[in-house]
Design a protein around this motif. Structure first.
Motif, PDB file in Angstrom:
ATOM      1  N   LYS A  47       0.830  -1.180   0.000  1.00 62.44           N
ATOM      2  CA  LYS A  47       0.000   0.000   0.000  1.00 62.44           C
ATOM      3  C   LYS A  47       0.877   1.247   0.000  1.00 62.44           C
ATOM      4  CE  LYS A  47      -3.789  -2.186   2.544  1.00 62.44           C
ATOM      5  NZ  LYS A  47      -4.647  -2.100   3.746  1.00 62.44           N
ATOM      6  N   PRO A  48       0.381   2.381  -0.517  1.00 64.51           N
ATOM      7  CA  PRO A  48       1.177   3.611  -0.518  1.00 64.51           C
ATOM      8  C   PRO A  48       1.568   4.016   0.902  1.00 64.51           C
ATOM      9  CG  PRO A  48      -0.778   3.846  -1.904  1.00 64.51           C
ATOM     10  CD  PRO A  48      -0.925   2.557  -1.174  1.00 64.51           C
ATOM     11  N   VAL A  49       2.790   4.505   1.043  1.00 61.60           N
ATOM     12  CA  VAL A  49       3.289   4.934   2.352  1.00 61.60           C
ATOM     13  C   VAL A  49       2.766   6.334   2.632  1.00 61.60           C
ATOM     14  CG1 VAL A  49       5.340   5.319   3.752  1.00 61.60           C
ATOM     15  CG2 VAL A  49       5.347   3.551   1.998  1.00 61.60           C
ATOM     16  N   SER A  50       2.232   6.553   3.824  1.00 64.32           N
ATOM     17  CA  SER A  50       1.727   7.874   4.174  1.00 64.32           C
ATOM     18  C   SER A  50       2.885   8.836   4.407  1.00 64.32           C
ATOM     19  CB  SER A  50       0.863   7.791   5.433  1.00 64.32           C
ATOM     20  OG  SER A  50       1.655   7.387   6.536  1.00 64.32           O
ATOM     21  N   LYS A  51       2.574  10.138   4.385  1.00 58.30           N
ATOM     22  CA  LYS A  51       3.607  11.152   4.601  1.00 58.30           C
ATOM     23  C   LYS A  51       4.199  11.038   5.994  1.00 58.30           C
ATOM     24  CE  LYS A  51       1.750  14.589   1.384  1.00 58.30           C
ATOM     25  NZ  LYS A  51       1.250  15.969   1.246  1.00 58.30           N
ATOM     26  N   THR A  52       3.357  10.749   6.992  1.00 56.86           N
ATOM     27  CA  THR A  52       3.857  10.612   8.363  1.00 56.86           C
ATOM     28  C   THR A  52       4.783   9.424   8.493  1.00 56.86           C
ATOM     29  OG1 THR A  52       1.785  11.556   9.165  1.00 56.86           O
ATOM     30  CG2 THR A  52       3.160  10.420  10.771  1.00 56.86           C
ATOM     31  N   ALA A  53       4.406   8.290   7.896  1.00 51.55           N
ATOM     32  CA  ALA A  53       5.254   7.096   7.959  1.00 51.55           C
ATOM     33  C   ALA A  53       6.581   7.335   7.241  1.00 51.55           C
ATOM     34  CB  ALA A  53       4.526   5.906   7.361  1.00 51.55           C
ATOM     35  N   LEU A  54       6.523   8.039   6.106  1.00 49.42           N
ATOM     36  CA  LEU A  54       7.745   8.329   5.363  1.00 49.42           C
ATOM     37  C   LEU A  54       8.658   9.247   6.152  1.00 49.42           C
ATOM     38  CD1 LEU A  54       9.162   7.881   2.635  1.00 49.42           C
ATOM     39  CD2 LEU A  54       8.035   9.945   1.804  1.00 49.42           C
ATOM     40  N   LYS A  55       8.077  10.229   6.839  1.00 51.51           N
ATOM     41  CA  LYS A  55       8.865  11.150   7.659  1.00 51.51           C
ATOM     42  C   LYS A  55       9.522  10.423   8.826  1.00 51.51           C
ATOM     43  CE  LYS A  55       8.432  15.624   9.955  1.00 51.51           C
ATOM     44  NZ  LYS A  55       7.484  16.702  10.353  1.00 51.51           N
ATOM     45  N   ASN A  56       8.758   9.532   9.491  1.00 53.75           N
ATOM     46  CA  ASN A  56       9.313   8.757  10.605  1.00 53.75           C
ATOM     47  C   ASN A  56      10.421   7.831  10.133  1.00 53.75           C
ATOM     48  OD1 ASN A  56       7.545   9.978  12.382  1.00 53.75           O
ATOM     49  ND2 ASN A  56       6.002   8.359  12.180  1.00 53.75           N
ATOM     50  N   GLN A  57      10.250   7.263   8.920  1.00 52.39           N
ATOM     51  CA  GLN A  57      11.280   6.384   8.376  1.00 52.39           C
ATOM     52  C   GLN A  57      12.579   7.142   8.138  1.00 52.39           C
ATOM     53  OE1 GLN A  57      10.104   4.425   4.797  1.00 52.39           O
ATOM     54  NE2 GLN A  57      12.032   3.382   4.490  1.00 52.39           N
ATOM     55  N   LYS A  58      12.466   8.366   7.599  1.00 51.49           N
ATOM     56  CA  LYS A  58      13.667   9.180   7.366  1.00 51.49           C
ATOM     57  C   LYS A  58      14.350   9.527   8.684  1.00 51.49           C
ATOM     58  CE  LYS A  58      12.226  11.274   2.997  1.00 51.49           C
ATOM     59  NZ  LYS A  58      11.911  12.544   2.293  1.00 51.49           N
ATOM     60  N   LYS A  59      13.554   9.805   9.729  1.00 53.55           N
ATOM     61  CA  LYS A  59      14.129  10.111  11.034  1.00 53.55           C
ATOM     62  C   LYS A  59      14.901   8.924  11.589  1.00 53.55           C
ATOM     63  CE  LYS A  59      10.961  13.686  12.682  1.00 53.55           C
ATOM     64  NZ  LYS A  59       9.954  14.039  13.722  1.00 53.55           N
ATOM     65  N   ARG A  60      14.319   7.730  11.440  1.00 54.83           N
ATOM     66  CA  ARG A  60      14.991   6.527  11.949  1.00 54.83           C
ATOM     67  C   ARG A  60      16.299   6.273  11.196  1.00 54.83           C
ATOM     68  NH1 ARG A  60       9.589   4.523  12.173  1.00 54.83           N
ATOM     69  NH2 ARG A  60       9.856   3.549  10.135  1.00 54.83           N
ATOM     70  N   GLU A  61      16.271   6.469   9.874  1.00 54.27           N
ATOM     71  CA  GLU A  61      17.485   6.260   9.085  1.00 54.27           C
ATOM     72  C   GLU A  61      18.568   7.271   9.452  1.00 54.27           C
ATOM     73  OE1 GLU A  61      16.187   6.475   5.072  1.00 54.27           O
ATOM     74  OE2 GLU A  61      15.234   4.491   5.060  1.00 54.27           O
ATOM     75  N   ALA A  62      18.166   8.531   9.666  1.00 62.42           N
ATOM     76  CA  ALA A  62      19.140   9.552  10.044  1.00 62.42           C
ATOM     77  C   ALA A  62      19.718   9.277  11.421  1.00 62.42           C
ATOM     78  CB  ALA A  62      18.482  10.933  10.014  1.00 62.42           C
ATOM     79  N   LYS A  63      18.868   8.820  12.347  1.00 61.74           N
ATOM     80  CA  LYS A  63      19.330   8.504  13.693  1.00 61.74           C
ATOM     81  C   LYS A  63      20.284   7.324  13.677  1.00 61.74           C
ATOM     82  CE  LYS A  63      17.525   7.687  18.339  1.00 61.74           C
ATOM     83  NZ  LYS A  63      16.298   7.498  19.151  1.00 61.74           N
ATOM     84  N   LYS A  64      19.975   6.316  12.842  1.00 59.16           N
ATOM     85  CA  LYS A  64      20.837   5.147  12.741  1.00 59.16           C
ATOM     86  C   LYS A  64      22.189   5.515  12.148  1.00 59.16           C
ATOM     87  CE  LYS A  64      20.871   0.459  10.821  1.00 59.16           C
ATOM     88  NZ  LYS A  64      20.125  -0.518  10.000  1.00 59.16           N
ATOM     89  N   ALA A  65      22.163   6.377  11.100  1.00 56.97           N
ATOM     90  CA  ALA A  65      23.415   6.806  10.475  1.00 56.97           C
ATOM     91  C   ALA A  65      24.266   7.616  11.442  1.00 56.97           C
ATOM     92  CB  ALA A  65      23.114   7.623   9.221  1.00 56.97           C
ATOM     93  N   ALA A  66      23.612   8.491  12.230  1.00 62.44           N
ATOM     94  CA  ALA A  66      24.356   9.297  13.207  1.00 62.44           C
ATOM     95  C   ALA A  66      24.955   8.422  14.294  1.00 62.44           C
ATOM     96  CB  ALA A  66      23.427  10.344  13.816  1.00 62.44           C
ATOM     97  N   LYS A  67      24.219   7.381  14.679  1.00 65.08           N
ATOM     98  CA  LYS A  67      24.717   6.472  15.711  1.00 65.08           C
ATOM     99  C   LYS A  67      25.928   5.701  15.208  1.00 65.08           C
ATOM    100  CE  LYS A  67      23.043   2.993  18.981  1.00 65.08           C
ATOM    101  NZ  LYS A  67      21.879   2.168  19.385  1.00 65.08           N
ATOM    102  N   GLN A  68      25.865   5.223  13.953  1.00 64.81           N
ATOM    103  CA  GLN A  68      27.000   4.508  13.378  1.00 64.81           C
ATOM    104  C   GLN A  68      28.206   5.428  13.217  1.00 64.81           C
ATOM    105  OE1 GLN A  68      25.531   2.835   9.751  1.00 64.81           O
ATOM    106  NE2 GLN A  68      24.431   1.158  10.764  1.00 64.81           N
ATOM    107  N   GLU A  69      27.946   6.665  12.811  1.00 60.00           N
ATOM    108  CA  GLU A  69      29.039   7.636  12.658  1.00 60.00           C
ATOM    109  C   GLU A  69      29.691   7.930  14.003  1.00 60.00           C
ATOM    110  OE1 GLU A  69      29.780  12.147  10.883  1.00 60.00           O
ATOM    111  OE2 GLU A  69      27.818  11.184  10.781  1.00 60.00           O
TER     112      GLU A  69
END
Length: 207
Positions: free
Chosen positions: A100-122
């Motif tokens: 199903k299409p991803v909602s704007k809120t879900a897409l925004k939360n996904q980007k936040k999780r990816e950014a947080k994960k990248a910052a943690k690895q860095e």
């Protein structure tokens, strides 16, 4: 332009429409200005905040309608779209999939999780060299802590005091590396580090 409804209105300062004039379709209105009069012609009236009745019949307010471009105003409403109803490309399901299409809120939360994960690895990558790094002062202090007593109580006491000062300097250097602004006397202590290390080595070697 004949497509525009020209005219003018006069309002009371409390919001009541006192006068309204609509220009006939076969005429044009180019300018409206007040006719000047000499002072004293009209008697000054007291200011009141109570709405005054208007001479015009009260018209029911028109319901707000969506904006329609001039080129589409004479066309049926079903022949055009003012807004795209389709979701963005990154929110559309891939062809051949049942997702199903991803909602704007879900897409925004996904980007936040990816950014947080990248910052943690860095942060882990940046922190690893600090864990492996050991200053020269720390090495000397570790060696001094495992060294046997010199046999002279006065010398042992001096060594203990030097080690205490050097540890304090190490803590100040860590605070400075973390971005803390040190006082002048704290900076002077750091500048004495090499002299204290030399004194400690001399005492340990019995010089």
């Amino acid at each position: 332009s004949s497509d525009l409804g020209n005219g003018y209105k006069i309002w009371h300062y409390t919001g009541t429409v006192l006068h309204k004039y609509d220009v006939p379709p076969n005429e044009e209105l180019w300018q409206v200005s007040w006719q000047p009069f000499l002072d004293g012609v009209f008697k000054a009236k007291s200011i009141t905040y109570q709405a005054v009745p208007g001479d015009l019949p009260s018209a029911e307010p028109k319901a707000a309608q969506a904006y329609r471009p001039p080129a589409l105003r004479n066309k049926p409403t079903t022949s055009y779209n003012l807004h795209e109803d389709e979701p963005p490309q990154n929110m559309k399901p891939q062809s051949g999939s049942n997702e199903k299409p991803v909602s704007k809120t879900a897409l925004k939360n996904q980007k936040k999780r990816e950014a947080k994960k990248a910052a943690k690895q860095e942060g882990k990558v940046d922190a690893s060299p600090e864990l492996e790094f050991e200053s020269e002062t720390t090495k000397i202090l570790n060696c001094a802590s495992t060294a046997e007593s010199s046999g002279d109580p006065d010398v042992d006491k001096k060594i203990k005091n030097l080690k205490k000062k050097l540890k304090a300097i190490e803590q100040l250097k860590e605070q400075q590396a973390a971005g803390k602004n040190l006082e002048i006397n704290q900076l002077e202590k750091i500048q004495k580090e090499n002299d204290l290390l030399k004194d400690l080595q001399d005492l340990q070697l019995g010089v």
